[in-house]
Design an enzyme around this catalytic site. Sequence first.
Site, PDB file in Angstrom:
ATOM      1  N   THR A  64       0.423  -1.458  -0.088  1.00 23.06           N
ATOM      2  CA  THR A  64      -0.273  -0.048   0.013  1.00 23.06           C
ATOM      3  C   THR A  64       0.981   0.894  -0.161  1.00 23.06           C
ATOM      4  O   THR A  64       1.981   1.042  -0.161  1.00 23.06           O
ATOM      5  CB  THR A  64      -0.941  -0.033   1.239  1.00 23.06           C
TER       6      THR A  64
ATOM      7  N   GLY B 275      -2.248  -7.721   3.639  1.00 23.20           N
ATOM      8  CA  GLY B 275      -3.360  -7.421   4.187  1.00 23.20           C
ATOM      9  C   GLY B 275      -4.083  -8.448   5.464  1.00 23.20           C
ATOM     10  O   GLY B 275      -4.651  -8.478   6.657  1.00 23.20           O
TER      11      GLY B 275
ATOM     12  N   ASP C 100      -6.541  -4.608   4.477  1.00 21.77           N
ATOM     13  CA  ASP C 100      -6.376  -3.854   6.233  1.00 21.77           C
ATOM     14  C   ASP C 100      -6.553  -2.669   5.511  1.00 21.77           C
ATOM     15  O   ASP C 100      -6.816  -1.955   7.096  1.00 21.77           O
ATOM     16  CB  ASP C 100      -5.623  -4.900   6.357  1.00 21.77           C
TER      17      ASP C 100
ATOM     18  N   GLY D 247       2.057  -4.887   3.142  1.00 20.48           N
ATOM     19  CA  GLY D 247       2.541  -5.572   3.104  1.00 20.48           C
ATOM     20  C   GLY D 247       0.914  -6.586   3.121  1.00 20.48           C
ATOM     21  O   GLY D 247      -0.183  -6.964   2.339  1.00 20.48           O
TER      22      GLY D 247
END
Length: 383
Positions: free
Chosen positions: A226, A300, A257, A298
């Site tokens: 992200t 999620g 996430d 990373g």
Amino acid sequence: MAPEHASSDERLPLLPTRRATRAQASYTLVIHGGAGTMDKSHSTPELRAQYKAALSKALVAGYEVLSSGGEALDAVVAAVSSMEDCPLFNAGKGAVFNVAGKNELEASVMISVPPSTHPSVPATRRGMGITLMTRARNPSHLARALYLSPETAAHTMLSGSPAEALGEVLGIELVDPSYFWTEQRWREHRRGLGLPEEPLPFPGEKDGHDQEEVPKELLDQLPTGTVGAVALDERGCIAACTSTGGRTNKLEGRVGDTPHMGAGFWAEEWHVEGWIRKAWMKATGKGSKIAVGVSGTGDGDYFIRLATASTIGRRMKYLHEPLEKAAKHCVEELRRDGGVGGVVALDNRGNVAMPLNCSGMYRGVVREDGIPKTAIFDDDELD
């Protein structure tokens, strides 16, 4: 499409309405641009310089807000939207494709205390997550606009076209989904599924960028990362903003996430309890308030399972761990369970943590001196 007049203020830097009055203002901005899939052996000095320049540009965008006495919320959105506009990163223009060859974007904002510029926002309203976006040019702008409009959206997470329709009324720019198409991410998507890379859906497209500015092979292949930012403003407020295209070739409708409060993002503040700790804090001139902000990147699914972002805050609050120790523990916890990634975190004393458990994480920090410092690989020093 949004009305022509609607998006003008959203496309400009998010500048504050007043300037700092303190001679020694204290503020910090830390960012990340994704983690997990970089291969240093396949990189070149020119490619690394290109990524570091993009990170520096995002840091400068946020610094301009903070150095003018602006709000942490505006600073993180300015930094993140800069990366959303850059096809090097897995967010906005550079978002990856899902298994159906579509872009479904996510973003979030969270703040330790509502901004002083919006006194009508309840103190208990601290964040907003959005997911399954397909038309919001800058999802970070949409998350911010919805957060600041509790009368429009009283919830903490919204999804899909209804959220974008609310944003359009608030002046958020919507684009045709083809805006998010880039040749590099499309080829990764097709290659990852074992499908032919050609013919291209939009042959001859320039992707809104000079093709000489976009490398043929990006540094991170099949990314899961992200972009994100955490800022401390001169009032002691901390804000976090995160934005992503998700995992390459994720299932349609998958929610990661990034919009999931407590998993991929977090911000809170609290007052120290217990007379001994209060006395110590007073004696050392630290004050009784502690605030922290976190943005993760990373894999999620692991961040969700472990509530990584909020756990960092909980370890600080209940175990009295310093920021760096708490953040490192939670990133190692991800590694233990098989999750790849890292976080950037910041507290109200200006302490910064950027732990990662993988080969690299695009990252950077800028403080009051205005000098952006960036790094990419796990063994890089900020410079």
